[in-house]
Design an enzyme around this catalytic site. Sequence first.
Site, PDB file in Angstrom:
ATOM      1  N   ALA A  17       4.788 -41.281  23.269  1.00 40.35           N
ATOM      2  CA  ALA A  17       5.145 -40.310  21.939  1.00 40.35           C
ATOM      3  C   ALA A  17       6.938 -40.698  21.604  1.00 40.35           C
ATOM      4  CB  ALA A  17       5.085 -38.942  22.163  1.00 40.35           C
ATOM      5  N   GLU A  37      15.996 -42.525  28.379  1.00 44.29           N
ATOM      6  CA  GLU A  37      14.483 -42.875  29.423  1.00 44.29           C
ATOM      7  C   GLU A  37      15.262 -42.761  30.851  1.00 44.29           C
ATOM      8  OE1 GLU A  37      11.772 -43.552  31.463  1.00 44.29           O
ATOM      9  OE2 GLU A  37      11.493 -43.025  29.375  1.00 44.29           O
ATOM     10  N   ALA A  38      14.474 -42.010  31.535  1.00 47.41           N
ATOM     11  CA  ALA A  38      14.754 -42.091  33.157  1.00 47.41           C
ATOM     12  C   ALA A  38      14.569 -43.315  33.689  1.00 47.41           C
ATOM     13  CB  ALA A  38      14.028 -40.871  33.719  1.00 47.41           C
ATOM     14  N   HIS A 471      -4.710 -38.479  32.787  1.00 49.24           N
ATOM     15  CA  HIS A 471      -4.559 -37.761  31.674  1.00 49.24           C
ATOM     16  C   HIS A 471      -4.157 -36.279  31.506  1.00 49.24           C
ATOM     17  CE1 HIS A 471      -8.204 -40.762  30.562  1.00 49.24           C
ATOM     18  NE2 HIS A 471      -7.001 -41.456  30.452  1.00 49.24           N
TER      19      HIS A 471
END
Length: 546
Positions: A17, A37-38, A471
């Site tokens: 996303a 972003e890690a 998921h």
Amino acid sequence: MPSSEAFDFIIVGAGSAGCVLANRLTASGRHRVLLLEAGPSNRHPWLHIPLGYGRMFANRRYNWCYATEPQPGCHGRNVIAPRGKVLGGSSSINGLIYIRGQAEDFDHWRQLGNAGWSYADVLPYFRKAEDNERGADEFHGAGGPLGVSDLRDRHPLAVAYVEAAVQCGYPRNDDFNGGVQEGAGFYQTTMRKGVRASTAAGYLREARRRPNLAVVSGALARRIVFDGRRATGVEYLVGNETRSARANVEVIVASGAFNSPQLLQLSGLGPADLLQSHGIPVVADAPDVGNDLNDHLSGRIMLRCKEPITLNDAVRTWGGKLRHGLHYVLTRRGFLAIPAISSGCFIRALPTSATPDSQCSISLFSADTIGGDLHPFPGVTGVCVLLRPESRGWVRITSADPRAAPAINPNYLATRKDCDTILEGTKALRRIFQAPAMARHIAEEIEPGAQCDNDDELLDFIRRRCSTTYHPVGTCRMGQDDRAVVDERLRVRGFAGLRVVDASIMPAVVSGNTNAATIMIGEKGADMILADAQGETARAEVIRAA
């Protein structure tokens, strides 16, 4: 980037996303956006080669490599819970299968009171995202950022599996994302010309050319900063250095079903007793932040094949690896261009199910453990996914340190219906492998084996060997009730300038692979954010004029 620089939007998480949001929010050039972003960048070649999902399975540089709490429904095992930690997130390391879910899944979301989330509402966003090689039609789009392709090669075992499913009475289905999902066929994949089509490749690559987007990788969010009930920025770590950034319009959490609730809890939004036990000041007692974890579970059987035509055989020797590697380099075809599973069948394992409740597939390899070394003999794996699990669990921080892994409890197989469904689905899977078209290729079932011939033994085997289908959803659930974390516009309830836009907002897991639905959420969320930002700007101008 200077500490405390201001942006219009700060996005935490560059996954399925987050990359969509970064692209859509910067497209007009009007808004400055910071994307955190890690994990590292996505330059590693195995992140682009489809078969690379196997190489990244246990690579802690690109994978969080989480594990669950001991699962009572799985004989007390700690089940693996991998998640992408790289630009593109899990879309950079997943199995590449493109399955949106059933229309009924999204209609159910709407029936729960979430206006704007019915199938008719979300279909345009699925189509907007797609660049489907079949072209545009009622259900599909062309020209979008996400490459969606048919298999470049149909392996004979994948073909035989579809034939066997038809022999068992299941209808043929050439498009699982079309009018109906039920039936047997071949999966479409998130590839373009034999190369992985992650959101980093499809969405972020274009967006990074724009001067109004700043991307910081290796940036671990520490907490969201608040001014009263308004989110005003993010504090994050780059190595051991603490940095901060201000958000003039919104902070958007897009860190996934495990890390999004973790960040909210670290920021003081969560169960008050949990936060206090870790010395975190309570901004809001929100007991359901991290609750409602819902995940697909897979039962797996392993079979030995008669012919040396599986992936096990292709990579057994260095000569084979070199031959198949060269074939891929020259043609973008062959074993290196295959997804985790090639063909499958959506079935109603329980006679009371109105739509498919199980997904039975074939993987063209076998191993003792998921991500482990492949067997030294021809082998395949049968996979049965429980599509609509009732069981719900939770995610909880274990420390005030953002580097500490959260506690993850999916609570697998906690209901009778879940047990009954995966049992009947696995029995149907075994029948497909025993049908003539498939049986001529199979020497024997290795696990659970012919000696496992009653329901109690088979369910016990499933409990001992089942695993996640990767998921997880639901931990920042969207809803209209008081305990829902976000509303139908994905705004965190009770707060201004703060949204969650990722798989964690799903009220229930879709009957498919969540990457597609998460990209759709990113597309729809971006439209909501831009519409609300335009409204805020218009109101501010009216106030100034007055």
